[in-house]
Design an enzyme around this catalytic site. Structure first.
Site, PDB file in Angstrom:
ATOM      1  N   HIS A 161      49.557  42.322  28.721  1.00  0.00           N
ATOM      2  CA  HIS A 161      48.945  41.534  28.093  1.00  0.00           C
ATOM      3  C   HIS A 161      47.296  42.017  27.920  1.00  0.00           C
ATOM      4  O   HIS A 161      46.916  42.439  28.724  1.00  0.00           O
ATOM      5  CB  HIS A 161      48.917  40.071  28.899  1.00  0.00           C
ATOM      6  CG  HIS A 161      50.119  39.524  28.716  1.00  0.00           C
ATOM      7  ND1 HIS A 161      50.536  39.239  30.124  1.00  0.00           N
ATOM      8  CD2 HIS A 161      51.120  39.136  28.141  1.00  0.00           C
ATOM      9  CE1 HIS A 161      51.884  38.535  29.952  1.00  0.00           C
ATOM     10  NE2 HIS A 161      52.025  38.544  28.732  1.00  0.00           N
ATOM     11  N   CYS A 248      47.227  34.724  35.476  1.00  0.00           N
ATOM     12  CA  CYS A 248      48.501  34.050  35.243  1.00  0.00           C
ATOM     13  C   CYS A 248      48.810  32.685  35.817  1.00  0.00           C
ATOM     14  O   CYS A 248      49.889  32.078  35.297  1.00  0.00           O
ATOM     15  CB  CYS A 248      49.387  35.100  35.351  1.00  0.00           C
ATOM     16  SG  CYS A 248      49.035  36.824  35.142  1.00  0.00           S
TER      17      CYS A 248
END
Ligand code: CIR
Length: 253
Positions: A161, A248
């Protein structure tokens, strides 16, 4: 920006069946639970009210709640996760966020993972990655524009990401992997450059005056401290095995 709430979800028993490309081996479940608990304590000690969701073995990766929503002062955009195996995790998150914010949702064929969405001031940097496609990024941009936020797209290669490689702290300081540091998007920011040996440490978060970062990255720790930041180090080994970092594990707003 003050963070008053965070949503977290402990890993389920079948956490080790989640998606990973790390090659670091299977996570130790009890240790993962302990590390998650310590993560929650660090948020609480930073003045954050936590909503702790029930574990969900239907989704082994469901502790990585960040990927399921993008939340700011004005709205919450529920994502459509890029990996099919994670689709459905957002349903519970949508329910919870409906008490806090006006909701928007990414629609098929768009896909977005929250890990690709980095906010700096009133601009969102959206990574175009294996998980976030052009259609999803465009939808997100349009939704955010309605609430007066700007967006920029950044192609993401060689990492999961965008926020695997760059994160914003405070006072115009970004923590950024060396290979991203020359990107034009970040020229106006002060940079803490993360060396390839410490790449995992680029994923850290700034919460109400304190930087939460993974432990065992001495060079990055020193650089962050030398910029005058208070730091809490967190043991993240079991989440690293499943490609997840500090950002996250929570949706913060
Ligand atoms: C996945 O591959 O989707 C999970 N195993 C890790 C997700 C990490 N999330 C994040 O960086 N925001």
């Amino acid at each position: 920006m003050q963070i008053s709430h965070a949503i977290v979800r402990p890993p389920p028993e079948n956490f080790s069946q989640g998606i990973t490309s790390s090659g670091l081996g299977k996570p130790d479940y009890n240790l993962a639970l302990k590390q998650h608990q310590e993560y929650c304590e660090a948020l609480k000690n930073s003045g954050v009210n936590l909503t702790v969701l029930k574990q969900d073995p239907e989704f082994p990766d469901s502790c990585f709640v960040e990927d399921t929503a993008v939340v700011n002062e004005r709205c919450a955009v529920i994502t459509r996760p890029g990996d099919k195996r994670r689709r459905g995790e957002e349903i519970k998150i949508k329910q919870v966020l409906s008490s806090y914010r006006k909701l928007e949702s990414i629609q098929k064929p768009g896909t977005v993972d929250g890990g690709d969405v980095l906010r700096i001031h009133n601009t969102y940097f959206i990574g175009l990655s294996q998980r976030t496609n052009q259609e999803g990024a465009q939808q997100l941009k349009e939704k955010l524009m309605k609430y007066s936020y700007g967006s920029e797209f950044i192609p993401v290669r060689d990492m999961l990401h965008l926020k695997s490689g760059v994160n914003y702290l405070d006072r115009d300081v970004v923590v950024i992997r060396k290979e991203l540091s020359s990107l034009r998007f970040f020229t106006s920011f002060r940079k803490i450059t993360v060396s390839p040996q410490e790449a995992y440490a680029a994923n850290c978060i700034f919460v109400n005056g304190t930087v939460l970062m993974p432990s065992n990255f001495p060079e990055t720790l020193r650089k962050i401290k030398s910029q005058g930041f208070e730091v809490i180090e967190l043991q993240m080994s079991e989440f690293e095995k499943m490609d997840g970092g500090v950002s996250c594990l929570s949706i913060r707003f």
